[in-house]
Design a protein around this motif. Structure first.
Motif, PDB file in Angstrom:
ATOM      1  N   PHE A  92      35.847  31.073  35.744  1.00  0.00           N
ATOM      2  CA  PHE A  92      36.456  32.298  35.256  1.00  0.00           C
ATOM      3  C   PHE A  92      36.264  33.433  36.254  1.00  0.00           C
ATOM      4  N   ALA A  93      35.032  33.587  36.696  1.00  0.00           N
ATOM      5  CA  ALA A  93      34.711  34.676  37.603  1.00  0.00           C
ATOM      6  C   ALA A  93      35.553  34.581  38.868  1.00  0.00           C
ATOM      7  N   SER A  94      35.676  33.376  39.347  1.00  0.00           N
ATOM      8  CA  SER A  94      36.452  33.167  40.549  1.00  0.00           C
ATOM      9  C   SER A  94      37.895  33.587  40.325  1.00  0.00           C
ATOM     10  N   PHE A  95      38.426  33.102  39.246  1.00  0.00           N
ATOM     11  CA  PHE A  95      39.797  33.447  38.922  1.00  0.00           C
ATOM     12  C   PHE A  95      39.956  34.948  38.765  1.00  0.00           C
ATOM     13  N   PHE A  96      39.017  35.484  38.062  1.00  0.00           N
ATOM     14  CA  PHE A  96      39.084  36.915  37.771  1.00  0.00           C
ATOM     15  C   PHE A  96      39.109  37.761  39.041  1.00  0.00           C
TER      16      PHE A  96
ATOM     17  N   PHE B  73      47.211  34.739  31.577  1.00  0.00           N
ATOM     18  CA  PHE B  73      45.802  35.086  31.468  1.00  0.00           C
ATOM     19  C   PHE B  73      45.535  36.506  31.953  1.00  0.00           C
ATOM     20  N   MET B  77      43.781  39.491  29.894  1.00  0.00           N
ATOM     21  CA  MET B  77      42.584  40.200  30.344  1.00  0.00           C
ATOM     22  C   MET B  77      42.820  41.694  30.436  1.00  0.00           C
ATOM     23  N   PHE B  96      30.219  42.417  31.504  1.00  0.00           N
ATOM     24  CA  PHE B  96      30.296  40.957  31.568  1.00  0.00           C
ATOM     25  C   PHE B  96      29.057  40.350  32.195  1.00  0.00           C
ATOM     26  N   LEU B 110      28.625  33.918  41.289  1.00  0.00           N
ATOM     27  CA  LEU B 110      29.497  35.074  41.178  1.00  0.00           C
ATOM     28  C   LEU B 110      29.349  35.956  42.408  1.00  0.00           C
ATOM     29  N   ILE B 113      31.213  34.454  45.155  1.00  0.00           N
ATOM     30  CA  ILE B 113      32.648  34.591  44.949  1.00  0.00           C
ATOM     31  C   ILE B 113      33.114  35.986  45.341  1.00  0.00           C
ATOM     32  N   GLN B 117      35.608  37.055  48.379  1.00  0.00           N
ATOM     33  CA  GLN B 117      36.790  37.892  48.167  1.00  0.00           C
ATOM     34  C   GLN B 117      36.799  39.065  49.129  1.00  0.00           C
TER      35      GLN B 117
END
Lengths: 123, 123
Positions: A92-96, B73, B77, B96, B110, B113, B117
């Motif tokens: 999820f975090a990655s996607f987010f 999604f 969100m 979160f 996280l 990630i 990014q």
DNA sequence: AATGTATTTCTACAAATGTAGAATAATAAT
DNA sequence: ATTATTATTCTACATTTGTAGAAATACATT
């Protein structure tokens, strides 16, 4: 606990205010406000669901949430993560982070937040 | 596009498989499976909403999503963030990371990630 | 006391949702 | 061909949700 949109909205106001008289809630709604009886109905339904309760001051009710925003939200998120991300928080975090159109600043903020969290736990 | 739970569930399966015959969808459902006509109804409703479409192979339909999981999604969100976090992504992120019971490993993931990014953007 | 204002409960009703049977059409297997 | 299996459309119906009017209460003001 999974509330319909309209009730969720009301809860949102209540969470923000912590506690409130109906009057306060009505104030919170943006124009065009729903009929006051509509809000009353929602309050009733939320009472039935035990999502909120009230304390009486004389004959006036001061409503307050019985479920915390934290718990509710966390629950919602878990549902989303379960449904959309195969129960994987990191997925999820990655996607987010990659899809949610975060600005550079937001990403940096997020980085700091994560760091803080990590440090906060190290102790 | 905001789909009800039951339809969202079906979409989920369809997203996972990319495309599927009704048969495949039925297979995906865990026991106790809903009646096949129930699934058929959902497919119909999703077709009406233009959330999915199908290609015919002879007389057999192969269904596929018209809206991507990403888009759907992301939209969800944004709604959540708007409703619960005053439209602030970082407020959301903060909440979160602190409330979602992330394990230490997940937090580290996280962190990576986010870092990736950030680097990916520096290009 | 009489009236306006806020609150609550009841009742109502359309639309959306969850679920599925009946009927039908198409296909596959015997 | 006949039958069993699968898919599709229609119809149906109970709940849930969104919205609010009518009526009853309570409270505040004039």
């Amino acid at each position: 606990m999974n509330l319909p949109k309209s009730e969720e909205q009301l809860m949102q106001y209540l969470w923000d205010m912590e506690k409130a008289f109906m009057k306060d809630l009505i104030d919170k709604y943006p124009e065009p406000k729903p009929a006051s009886t509509t809000i009353a109905t929602l309050l009733k339904r939320l009472l039935d669901k035990k999502a909120i309760d009230f304390k009486k001051y004389g004959s006036v009710r001061e409503y307050f949430p019985l479920i915390s925003k934290e718990a509710y939200f966390s629950n919602q998120m878990n549902g989303v993560i379960k449904t959309f991300f195969n129960d994987s928080v990191s997925q999820f975090a990655s996607f987010f982070t990659s899809e949610e159109n975060l600005s550079d600043e937001q990403l940096k903020e997020l980085q700091q937040i994560v760091e803080q969290q990590i440090n906060a736990r190290k102790k």
